[in-house]
Enzyme design. Sequence first.
Site, PDB file in Angstrom:
ATOM      1  N   LYS A  74      -0.021   3.655  -2.707  1.00 12.71           N
ATOM      2  CA  LYS A  74      -1.078   4.672  -2.610  1.00 12.71           C
ATOM      3  C   LYS A  74      -0.518   6.069  -2.390  1.00 12.71           C
ATOM      4  O   LYS A  74      -1.253   7.053  -2.535  1.00 12.71           O
ATOM      5  CB  LYS A  74      -2.052   4.295  -1.506  1.00 12.71           C
ATOM      6  CG  LYS A  74      -2.824   3.011  -1.811  1.00 12.71           C
ATOM      7  CD  LYS A  74      -3.811   2.664  -0.712  1.00 12.71           C
ATOM      8  CE  LYS A  74      -4.590   1.405  -1.083  1.00 12.71           C
ATOM      9  NZ  LYS A  74      -4.242   0.260  -0.268  1.00 12.71           N
ATOM     10  N   SER A 114      -6.266   3.693   3.890  1.00  9.17           N
ATOM     11  CA  SER A 114      -5.613   2.858   2.890  1.00  9.17           C
ATOM     12  C   SER A 114      -6.638   2.089   2.058  1.00  9.17           C
ATOM     13  O   SER A 114      -6.446   0.921   1.718  1.00  9.17           O
ATOM     14  CB  SER A 114      -4.629   1.881   3.553  1.00  9.17           C
ATOM     15  OG  SER A 114      -3.705   1.385   2.627  1.00  9.17           O
ATOM     16  N   SER A 128       0.793  -1.230   0.000  1.00  8.85           N
ATOM     17  CA  SER A 128       0.000   0.000   0.000  1.00  8.85           C
ATOM     18  C   SER A 128       0.824   1.279   0.000  1.00  8.85           C
ATOM     19  O   SER A 128       0.252   2.375  -0.063  1.00  8.85           O
ATOM     20  CB  SER A 128      -0.953   0.011   1.204  1.00  8.85           C
ATOM     21  OG  SER A 128      -2.014  -0.897   0.994  1.00  8.85           O
TER      22      SER A 128
END
Length: 414
Positions: A97, A157, A94
């Site tokens: 992101k 997230s 993640s």
Amino acid sequence: MHTNRFPLAALVLAVAAATLSTSPESIAAPRHAAKAAAQKKPSADAAAPAPAVGESAVAGGAPALAAKAWLLMDFDSGQVLASANADEPLPPASLTKMMTSYLVEQALRTGKLKKDDLVTVSEHAWCRGSSSESCMYLPLNSQAKVIDILRGIVIQSGNDASKAIAEHMAGSEEGFAKLMNAEAQRLGMTHTHFVNATGLPDPAHKASARDLAILARAIIRDSAEYYPIYAEREFTFHGIKQGNRNALLYTDPTVDGLKTGHTEEAGYCLVTSSKRNGMRLISVILNTRSAQARADQSRTLLGWGFSNFEKAAPIPPEAVVATAKVDFGKVDTVPAVLGAPWTVTVPRGQQVQTSAQLKPALEAPVAKGAVIGKVVASSNGKPIAEAPLVAQADVERAGFLLRGWQHVTKMFGK
């Protein structure tokens, strides 16, 4: 930056969030947490990576951290202060992101997006109630404001938020990945390739520790209006409250971002920014064994950096660094000065040496402020930073007769 004491309830929330082990980075809504924890063994059972010994200019070297790759960067200069396996492309989970949120922030900054623009949640973007991935829990075919989507990406997230904004901005997640890669190339991220907006596993989806630090630096530098979101400790949407997984936000008031990541393949990852006494450092930890380990190693690396490095101004502002020779001008030389105040980060107690490198065959006209060379700072014989040198004044081009005389004198070496 948070300077207040953190309430006990928030600290308990942070510890609970840091120790859940669903994948990828999946602390779902509170109603899903117990189920998720029961479905997977604690990640502490995973084998720890062998300690990676880093390279640094500090006598005695950098700490050895049990992560596959790591890096410490000075924010102001972009100097890498210490690193291990910094250019190895690894699954970023993640941490991906950060690029998704950066593109949203820059679109907001330039007016391509508005905070209140509505983003539709397609079936591809929708999370189907699974606790095996991280979600903002946007209802299918619903709409959410861009600013809420951004918070859902950064704080929760959310895979659904990331996919929805990707489709909104580029028509598809595949199209958005092309924007991500183009921006990575523009920023100088040379060991990164994005396939999706979330960081879900794909063999071709990779990023290096150095590249992720470059991206973090760009977010802090270019997204000043939105960067405080990275320090927010919780976000509630549709009645579902979720806590930020960056445990350091709850325990270290100097930390104000940035992002956590986790998949089975990527391990536990964390990119952190901390500012103390006017110096901001960015740390990257990739592929360590648990949420606790990524927090502990980030804390260790940042503490080591702040203890071992300091800011220095090698050259006073407006000081003449060198004198550049100018051909065919009304004057023969122009002073070379710094274009802006310049500081470097060096090991504590070490001296800094500078050397000027001027452009050869400089010809008039030369405009005041034009770059005419650079100055390089070195410590212990190693270059550590550089800055442009600019002309302190205009140099007008000489008239025809004077230029003719100058040509003659050049021919005869006078």
